[in-house]
Write an enzyme that holds these catalytic residues in place. Structure first.
Site, short mmCIF file in Angstrom:
data_model
loop_
_atom_site.label_atom_id
_atom_site.label_comp_id
_atom_site.label_asym_id
_atom_site.label_seq_id
_atom_site.Cartn_x
_atom_site.Cartn_y
_atom_site.Cartn_z
N ASP A 1 -63.16 37.96 -30.98
CA ASP A 1 -62.47 38.49 -29.79
C ASP A 1 -62.47 40.02 -29.83
O ASP A 1 -61.49 40.67 -29.51
CB ASP A 1 -61.05 37.93 -29.67
CG ASP A 1 -60.45 38.21 -28.29
OD1 ASP A 1 -61.23 38.41 -27.34
OD2 ASP A 1 -59.21 38.24 -28.18
N HIS A 2 -63.61 40.56 -30.23
CA HIS A 2 -63.79 42.01 -30.38
C HIS A 2 -63.53 42.70 -29.05
O HIS A 2 -64.27 42.48 -28.09
CB HIS A 2 -65.24 42.25 -30.85
CG HIS A 2 -65.61 43.68 -31.00
ND1 HIS A 2 -65.27 44.41 -32.12
CD2 HIS A 2 -66.31 44.53 -30.21
CE1 HIS A 2 -65.75 45.64 -32.00
NE2 HIS A 2 -66.37 45.74 -30.84
#
Lengths: 430, 312
Positions: A313-314
């Site tokens: 979930d960068h």
């Protein structure tokens, strides 16, 4: 261009996540693909002229496939670019990243997808696959051109940050996507309940005086979506779930024969709400970090195989978006570079076996996206990572390759250092 | 005044203060009450010091009270409110903090509508910071002035039954009071409509009462909270009149408490919503005294922090 010489990774601890097994030996890479792997690949057996690397007992596994990363393109290059995200990914052992359809404008046009495909090819050190929004402008009102977007190269369809609030539109999107066998990814957050919330609702949010988001905000929307999947038969991926109530709902749907899957952010597996501490805005995340019991249950679900994929979930955020009072700060955290090491905490704690963990970051996302990589198999692309799972390090935000430094693991002690990252047999890190 | 040294640079909340810290501040405040009742109210404790009152949220009594407290101790006091500040022009909280910090104040008193905003600001300045209310988080000087009022009227806290009634979910006053009263050994009961009760309240060492009858039964202190106007309709409470009927304090409900029970309210009051006018002005009301104690407590806090300042 002359083909590069064969490359052999020797004396490795090989993990084959597709079969969830490990074996000692080596991997022989010829012309960008895996030619052979296992105990028979030794210094004596490799072809003449091959470049040999002694892995000294490090793990060699398929490179990670991260199904959820924000890359800042198009239009948000102050946060990230395909080049910087690619460097971060390579340093983190991620060889394929799936780029969210976020941007200014959001990715809802075939020309934009085409642009991203070309930019990824020219600028990114790893494979970067674009997705497109499910609805135009990610506004939840009109369907995106799923057919054209798919033809341009979009690998999945989802509004990157919000649920499609209107059930009629969501039903239409799912039904339409089914016609193209497109994978629909969804954020599950009931807008009214999740709306003003800044962290997990509970005793701790009450103490801090912060508005909370109950787990039910997620489950309510997921339940709705699963009923619509039942109506339409679409392939549905809940991109980020954070509660075991959601996992149970997905298990029931799967048992009923629906084609559904889910992802969990590494942050929800490695951290809990108490890490918010003294209003640390880098820990302001959506979905929020839950309590420790929920975290432990999510880890157990991963160990049981109920979590399909683990994602970074960068989500890079510039300083101005985070140097604000907690509830006003933008949610999100960078994660490409720390994904592997943070996930290895679950292995060293004894909660999840390494092959099972890697499966959720390699083989399983590859299956969902229909990709040939993500497995140790003869003929598969030589996207590989070599890492020492026990080498310690301290996370230093200044050394991250991402353009933003909003890591929730600032100063954390971790184990697991990437030594080498190969994409199609070429060294991209190490 | 010879109180023990206060061990903190800032006053950001009651949570984190020890019983000894609280008692020390209350003892200092007793002396400040005496000063404030004299004709010559001015002291030189903070002479040469600069105090900035930075209010991002409108306030009458808290801001006036901090201003008076600073002036009585001899400080130069500057008031900044959001309406006239550059925050409206897009400047961030941290820029504002850095700008003010460059003017070398000794103390900044901050009120902000966001929980945690005062913590954030305290990391970015060199001077002492006093939280004058941050969102729904804490309002420590209000809890201290309530405690001083209680101590002067009841002699102490041990075993006292304090009923806190109303919008606890959104109330920083309730949080600070609960933390303080728990630390001092009082029994706290909380009561309000379920929509306005925070989750996990029972785990704070608070008895959660089902209704006002249960909450007030045998109470020594009845502390009413303000119901914000925007919450009187919608998803929290159906109407002001329904609220008053069930959770407003009137003479009938007050009769359930001990005969010598005392009534408190942090102000400003909504008469006829959370409290009946006659009760607010009645013989059992401490509401005026709370305001007087407010100045004294703020003098005490300023003095305690000033002792820790460089050259202090």
């Amino acid at each position: 261009m002359a083909a590069p010489p064969p490359l052999a990774l020797l004396n490795a601890r090989l993990i084959d996540p597709s079969a969830e097994r490990e074996l000692a030996g080596g991997v022989l890479v010829v012309e960008g693909a895996i030619r052979a792997f296992g105990p028979e690949v030794t210094a004596a057996s490799i072809p003449e002229g091959a470049r040999a690397i002694d892995c000294r007992g490090d793990v060699v596994a398929p490179g990670l496939i991260d199904m959820r990363a924000f890359v800042g393109e198009p239009g948000l290059e102050h946060r990230e670019t395909l080049a910087s995200a690619g460097r971060a990914a390579a340093a983190g052992g991620v060889t394929t990243l799936v780029a969210m359809a976020d941007g200014a404008p959001p990715v809802d046009d075939p020309a934009t997808v085409d642009f991203l495909v070309r930019r990824a090819r020219d600028c990114a050190a790893v494979r970067a696959l674009p997705t497109a929004t499910l609805t135009k402008g990610a506004l939840g009102r009109e369907l995106s051109e799923i057919g054209l977007l798919q033809a341009a190269g979009a690998v999945a369809f989802g509004d990157p940050r919000r649920s499609v609030a209107d059930a009629l539109v969501m039903r239409g999107a799912l039904a339409y996507a089914r016609g193209f066998d497109a994978l629909v990814t969804a954020i599950c957050a009931e807008p009214g309940l999740a709306g003003a919330g800044a962290m997990n609702e509970g005793e701790f949010s009450a103490r801090l005086g912060l508005p909370g988001v109950p787990g039910a905000a997620e489950t309510i929307m997921l339940d709705r979506d699963l009923r619509l999947v039942d109506l339409t038969g679409a392939r549905y991926h809940a991109a980020l779930v954070s509660t075991t109530a959601s996992i149970r709902a997905l298990n029931r749907a799967r048992d009923a024969g629906l084609r559904v899957s889910c992802g969990v952010s590494i942050n929800n597996l490695a951290l809990n709400e108490l890490d918010v501490g003294d209003y640390r805005t880098f820990l302001r995340l959506e979905p929020p970090l839950r309590d420790e019991e929920e975290r432990r249950d999510l880890v157990a679900a991963l160990a049981a195989g109920d979590v399909d994929v683990v994602v970074s979930d960068h989500d890079p955020r510039d300083v101005e978006a985070k140097r604000l009072p907690f509830a006003e700060a933008e949610p999100g955290a960078v994660g490409l570079e720390t994904l592997l090491a943070a996930a290895l905490r679950l292995v060293s704690s004894g909660d999840v076996p390494l092959p099972r963990l890697l499966r959720a970051m390699t083989t399983r996302p590859a299956e969902l996206l229909g990709l040939p990589q993500g497995r140790l198999a003869r003929g598969a692309p030589a996207d590989l990572v070599r890492f020492d799972p026990h080498a310690p390090f301290v996370v230093d935000p200044a050394k991250l390759h991402s353009r933003c430094r909003n890591t929730p693991f600032d100063g954390a002690r971790m184990e697991g250092v990437v030594r080498l990252t190969l994409v199609a047999g070429e060294v991209r890190y190490g | 005044m010879s109180a023990p040294a206060f061990p903190h640079k800032h006053l950001l909340g009651i949570e984190g203060l020890s019983r000894l810290d609280i008692e020390g501040l209350l003892d200092r405040a007793e002396a400040a009450v005496e000063i404030s009742r004299q004709v010559e109210k001015k002291r030189a404790t903070l002479r040469g010091r600069t105090q900035i009152n930075l209010f991002f949220e409108a306030s009458t009594r808290t801001q006036a009270s901090f201003e008076l407290a600073g002036k009585r101790l001899g400080a130069d006091v500057m008031n900044m409110s959001v309406a006239s500040s550059s925050v409206k022009k897009g400047e961030t909280l941290i820029d504002t903090a850095a700008t003010l910090n460059a003017m070398r104040p000794d103390v900044i008193v901050v009120r902000h509508h966001q929980a945690g905003a005062v913590h954030l600001l305290s990391h970015k300045v060199d001077c002492s910071v006093i939280n004058a209310g941050d969102g729904a988080h804490e309002h420590p000087t209000q809890a201290l002035l309530d405690a001083l009022t209680i101590r002067r009227n009841k002699g102490g806290f041990e075993g006292l039954v304090v009923a806190i009634c109303g919008d606890i979910l959104h109330s920083r006053v309730a949080r600070s009071n609960i933390f303080l009263l728990a630390a001092m050994g009082a029994r706290v009961r909380a009561c309000g409509p379920a929509t306005l009760m925070p989750p996990g309240l029972d785990r704070w060492g608070v008895e959660v009462a089902g209704d006002m009858r249960e909450a007030l039964d045998g109470a020594d202190i009845v502390m009413m909270l303000r119901l914000q106007r925007e919450r009187m309709s919608g998803a929290f409470v159906p109407s002001a009149r329904e609220y008053f009927r069930h959770w407003g304090l009137d003479a009938d409900k007050l009769a359930l408490a001990k005969r010598d029970a005392l009534v408190m309210h942090p102000g400003p009051m909504n008469r006829g919503v959370e409290i009946d006018g006659a009760v607010a002005d009645g013989a059992q009301s401490l509401i005026r005294e709370q305001v007087e104690m407010g100045v004294a407590v703020r003098m005490a806090v300023l003095e305690a922090l000033a002792e820790r300042l460089p050259n202090g």
